[in-house]
Design an enzyme around this catalytic site. Structure first.
Site, PDB file in Angstrom:
ATOM      1  N   LYS A  13       0.842  -1.206   0.000  1.00 50.81           N
ATOM      2  CA  LYS A  13       0.000   0.000   0.000  1.00 50.81           C
ATOM      3  C   LYS A  13       0.879   1.259   0.000  1.00 50.81           C
ATOM      4  CE  LYS A  13      -2.025  -1.091   3.918  1.00 50.81           C
ATOM      5  NZ  LYS A  13      -1.294  -2.335   4.257  1.00 50.81           N
ATOM      6  N   ARG A  88      -9.892   0.952   9.024  1.00 50.75           N
ATOM      7  CA  ARG A  88      -9.438  -0.404   9.337  1.00 50.75           C
ATOM      8  C   ARG A  88     -10.470  -1.195  10.122  1.00 50.75           C
ATOM      9  NH1 ARG A  88      -3.437   0.608   9.030  1.00 50.75           N
ATOM     10  NH2 ARG A  88      -2.473  -1.381   9.392  1.00 50.75           N
ATOM     11  N   ARG A 127      11.926  -4.778   5.086  1.00 46.00           N
ATOM     12  CA  ARG A 127      11.502  -3.400   4.762  1.00 46.00           C
ATOM     13  C   ARG A 127      12.394  -2.344   5.414  1.00 46.00           C
ATOM     14  NH1 ARG A 127       5.560  -1.822   5.506  1.00 46.00           N
ATOM     15  NH2 ARG A 127       5.834  -2.978   7.439  1.00 46.00           N
ATOM     16  N   ARG A 160      11.225  -0.357  10.876  1.00 47.63           N
ATOM     17  CA  ARG A 160      10.116  -0.128  11.797  1.00 47.63           C
ATOM     18  C   ARG A 160      10.152  -1.071  13.002  1.00 47.63           C
ATOM     19  NH1 ARG A 160       4.799   0.406   8.182  1.00 47.63           N
ATOM     20  NH2 ARG A 160       4.023  -0.818   9.943  1.00 47.63           N
ATOM     21  N   ARG A 171      -0.418  -8.814  13.421  1.00 42.93           N
ATOM     22  CA  ARG A 171      -0.989  -7.825  12.483  1.00 42.93           C
ATOM     23  C   ARG A 171      -1.779  -8.529  11.377  1.00 42.93           C
ATOM     24  NH1 ARG A 171       4.386  -4.820  11.235  1.00 42.93           N
ATOM     25  NH2 ARG A 171       3.265  -3.834   9.522  1.00 42.93           N
TER      26      ARG A 171
END
Ligand code: AP5
Length: 215
Positions: A13, A88, A127, A160, A171
């Site tokens: 996203k 969400r 990431r 992160r 998650r």
């Protein structure tokens, strides 16, 4: 045009949002980024949010709704907006729809990006993100030209805190119970919903997103 990018953690996203917003000069409203900025600034919202984000739980709806309301009020009129990571939950979606109505806006498209849990976990573990422009890299799949530094603005990249194996699993669970039902919610709305395979290369996904939006 107002667009929601919907999909599980790590599906792309943020990656697609930055590309699209740059190409179209649209604004991005990214609740995860807003919460991380609040945490870094040490605001009461940031401190409250941190306890949920660190374990991969959703931040309470009321905090998120107030934060987005404030952000929306500050957006320049007439600009396209990409919503990434919001809404969400059904409570957020329904509050959002009232907010938009009051502002004379509406969601035109919902882009649902999809990939398997294996792909998502691999992507998240590598990431690296730019705190300045939001560009997203991956140490294996999409490395920056110079290790640890953003190609666009030279800012040092960060890893992160919630990108750990245990948190990612939670998650993914939270996505399937709380957020995935929003696909049906938007399919029953006036927005046009497109499903796109997020496990293709970045350019292929971008091409399909642009085609779906007609841009
Ligand atoms: P948030 O920051 O929104 O995280 P997320 O939804 O879990 O999504 P991600 O940012 O992990 O993934 P992404 O889909 O953007 O993927 P990306 O492009 O980075 O939320 C974090 C937390 O904040 C939540 O857990 C919650 O606690 C809280 N929160 C936020 N919003 C909330 C809300 N509305 N309500 C309540 N709580 C909220 O890509 C991932 C990796 O894959 C990168 O390394 C990238 O380089 C790579 N990649 C991307 N696309 C490709 C591709 N096509 N091929 C190969 N690699 C790719």
């Amino acid at each position: 045009m107002d667009v929601i990018l919907l999909g599980p953690p790590g599906v792309g996203k943020g990656t697609q949002g930055v590309l699209l917003a740059d190409a179209m000069s649209w604004q991005r409203v990214v609740t995860g980024d807003l919460l991380r900025a609040a945490k870094d600034a040490g605001t009461p919202l940031g401190q409250q949010a941190q306890q949920y984000m660190s374990i991969g739980e959703l931040v309470p709806d009321q905090l998120i709704i107030e934060m987005v309301k404030e952000k929306l009020a500050a957006l320049p009129a007439g600009t396209g907006v990409l919503f990434d990571g919001f809404p969400r939950t059904e409570a957020q979606a329904s509050a959002f729809s009232m907010m938009l109505k009051a502002m004379g806006r509406k969601i035109d498209y919902v882009i649902v990006l999809e990939a398997s849990d294996e792909v998502l976990t691999e992507r998240i573990s590598g990431r690296r993100s730019c705190p300045s422009c939001g560009s997203v890299y991956n140490t294996v799949l999409a490395p920056p030209q110079r290790e640890g530094v953003c190609d666009k603005d030279g800012t040092p990249l960060f890893h992160r805190a919630d990108d750990t194996v245990a948190t990612v699993q939670n998650r993914l669970n939270v996505y399937s119970t709380e957020t995935e039902p929003l696909i049906a919610y938007y399919e029953g709305s006036r927005a046009t919903v497109h499903h796109i395979k997020g496990d293709q290369g970045v350019d292929e996904v971008q091409g399909e997103v642009c085609q779906a939006l007609g841009v």
